[in-house]
Design an enzyme around this catalytic site. Structure first.
Site, PDB file in Angstrom:
ATOM      1  N   ASP A  25     -63.643 -53.983 -36.245  1.00 51.21           N
ATOM      2  CA  ASP A  25     -64.503 -53.475 -35.175  1.00 51.21           C
ATOM      3  C   ASP A  25     -65.877 -53.178 -35.770  1.00 51.21           C
ATOM      4  O   ASP A  25     -65.991 -52.400 -36.719  1.00 51.21           O
ATOM      5  CB  ASP A  25     -63.872 -52.193 -34.607  1.00 51.21           C
ATOM      6  CG  ASP A  25     -64.673 -51.625 -33.455  1.00 51.21           C
ATOM      7  OD1 ASP A  25     -65.422 -52.383 -32.821  1.00 51.21           O
ATOM      8  OD2 ASP A  25     -64.536 -50.412 -33.198  1.00 51.21           O
ATOM      9  N   ASP A 121     -67.558 -57.298 -30.340  1.00 50.29           N
ATOM     10  CA  ASP A 121     -67.612 -56.599 -31.627  1.00 50.29           C
ATOM     11  C   ASP A 121     -66.249 -56.339 -32.238  1.00 50.29           C
ATOM     12  O   ASP A 121     -66.127 -55.547 -33.163  1.00 50.29           O
ATOM     13  CB  ASP A 121     -68.375 -55.281 -31.475  1.00 50.29           C
ATOM     14  CG  ASP A 121     -67.632 -54.292 -30.595  1.00 50.29           C
ATOM     15  OD1 ASP A 121     -66.797 -54.736 -29.783  1.00 50.29           O
ATOM     16  OD2 ASP A 121     -67.869 -53.089 -30.723  1.00 50.29           O
ATOM     17  N   GLU A 122     -65.211 -56.988 -31.736  1.00 47.09           N
ATOM     18  CA  GLU A 122     -63.884 -56.725 -32.294  1.00 47.09           C
ATOM     19  C   GLU A 122     -62.999 -57.962 -32.274  1.00 47.09           C
ATOM     20  O   GLU A 122     -63.105 -58.794 -31.378  1.00 47.09           O
ATOM     21  CB  GLU A 122     -63.193 -55.574 -31.554  1.00 47.09           C
ATOM     22  CG  GLU A 122     -63.199 -55.737 -30.058  1.00 47.09           C
ATOM     23  CD  GLU A 122     -62.555 -54.588 -29.301  1.00 47.09           C
ATOM     24  OE1 GLU A 122     -61.582 -54.014 -29.795  1.00 47.09           O
ATOM     25  OE2 GLU A 122     -63.018 -54.315 -28.191  1.00 47.09           O
TER      26      GLU A 122
HETATM   27 MG   LIG Z   1     -67.411 -51.390 -32.144  1.00 48.88          MG
END
Ligand SMILES: [Mg+2]
Length: 376
Positions: A25, A121-122
């Site tokens: 993340d 973002d992950e």
């Molecule tokens: Mg994040």
């Protein structure tokens, strides 16, 4: 209560420690990109999102400095400004974020062919066939972090665990720039001091019910009887109870939906010790029903049948047998399982803790072949 008493076993695989999953993340992604692009923003309480002129909208991401004021994603800009009047607002360059995200996901691809992007973002990586143990997984995670930082000047937090949910929880406990490894036998110990709200899916509503019952941490939940967890908190309660007690609540057969299926299996742990061989028989029939139904749904025939048996002292045996041709028949699985079970017939049924049945050596069958197999 009545329903729970009818559950003689947990249907999830218990301690199926055969997977190593990494969850990555990016830290405060949008805010971090903005700060990278404009170093004068370093150290400021910053939010991305909303309209800086009208001061309307919601916070999309905020810097760690802004978080210290209690600001979080999804909060209205007006609320955020109340908490921190000196807040710096940036409208956000979503095209840039998406480009950066793509480049980072491309870096991740080099670390495992099995990957699931969960957001800009992950992402999850299946490292099961890439590394030989958690130590090696940790090294690989450090390389990945260095790689991302070298090319994008961004940090990320990583969790490594036997399944997705624990990998995510792991990463959530050490941000920013963290790396947490949750080893299979340490799951309950790791979760115990953590707030129950760390578990994805435990929202405000459920956490209130837990709090009203004096359950604040995962450890608080782990020590109540499972019947009570079910009675008070329903299915989610029971599932969470299993998680905090170190049971693997995820099916690892199709964890990423992209992996070629090599086998279909079902492992079940007796919660109350089996009284006689009839109990064993019921559990095996039920497992066979589940796996053959899955195989039928996926149009798979199989040739190899494996029995896994674990005793109360955790001694575990696996025994396999391959048929001469591919079949899709519950009866044949049962016959083979009974044959493989013979070896253990000198043991007492109550000594058995877990039983698993697996079918492998799978082939996909076409509709024509399906019609043919109906005659066998
Ligand atoms: Mg994040």
């Amino acid at each position: 209560m009545a329903i729970v008493n009818q559950i003689p076993y947990f249907s999830e695989k218990e301690h199926s420690f055969d997977s190593i999953i990494l969850y990555m993340d990016l830290d405060a992604f949008f805010a971090a990109v903005e700060i990278r692009e404009n170093p004068s923003l370093v150290g400021l309480p910053l939010v991305v999102g909303g309209n800086p002129n009208t001061k309307q909208g919601v916070v999309s991401t905020c810097s760690y400095e802004a978080r210290e004021f209690g600001i979080h994603s999804g909060m209205s800009i007006s609320q955020a400004l109340k908490l921190c009047p000196n807040l710096t607002m940036v409208r956000g360059s979503f095209r840039l974020y998406s480009e950066v995200s793509k480049r980072i996901m491309n870096i991740l691809k080099h670390y495992s062919p099995i990957m699931r992007v969960a957001g800009n973002d992950e992402a999850y990586l299946d490292l099961t066939d890439v590394v030989s143990d958690y130590e090696e997984a940790k090294q690989l995670a450090n390389e990945l972090k260095d790689d991302i930082y070298a090319s994008e000047k961004l940090t990320c937090s990583i969790g490594i665990a036997p399944n997705k949910i624990l990998a995510k929880i792991g990463s959530d406990t050490d941000k920013p720039n963290g790396l947490v490894v949750v080893r299979p036998l340490k799951i309950a110990e790791f979760l115990s001091p953590l707030k129950i709200t760390i578990i994805p899916g435990i929202g405000k509503k459920s956490s209130k019910i837990f709090h009203d019952n004096n359950i604040t941490t995962c450890g608080d939940l782990s020590i109540i009887p499972y019947q009570l967890a079910y009675q008070k908190f329903g299915k989610t309660g029971l599932k969470t109870w299993k998680l905090v007690n170190g049971y693997n609540t995820e099916n690892t057969d199709d964890k990423f939906n992209s992996r070629e299926i090599k086998s279909i299996s079902e492992e079940r742990t007796f919660f109350n010790r089996p009284k006689d061989w009839k109990d064993i028989d019921v559990l095996i029939d039920s497992s066979i029903e589940t796996i053959v139904t899955k195989a039928k749904k996926k149009n798979m025939n199989f040739r190899t049948i494996t029995l896994k048996i674990r005793f109360q002292d955790f001694e575990t045996f696996t025994r396999s047998h391959s048929l001469s041709c591919h079949v899709i028949s519950k009866k044949q699985v049962k016959e083979v399982v009974n044959m493989l079970l013979e070896e253990f017939k000198d043991k007492k049924p109550f000594q058995i803790r877990l039983l698993g049945v697996k079918i492998s050596n799978l082939i996909k069958i076409t509709d024509n072949q399906k019609t043919l197999t109906q005659f066998f």
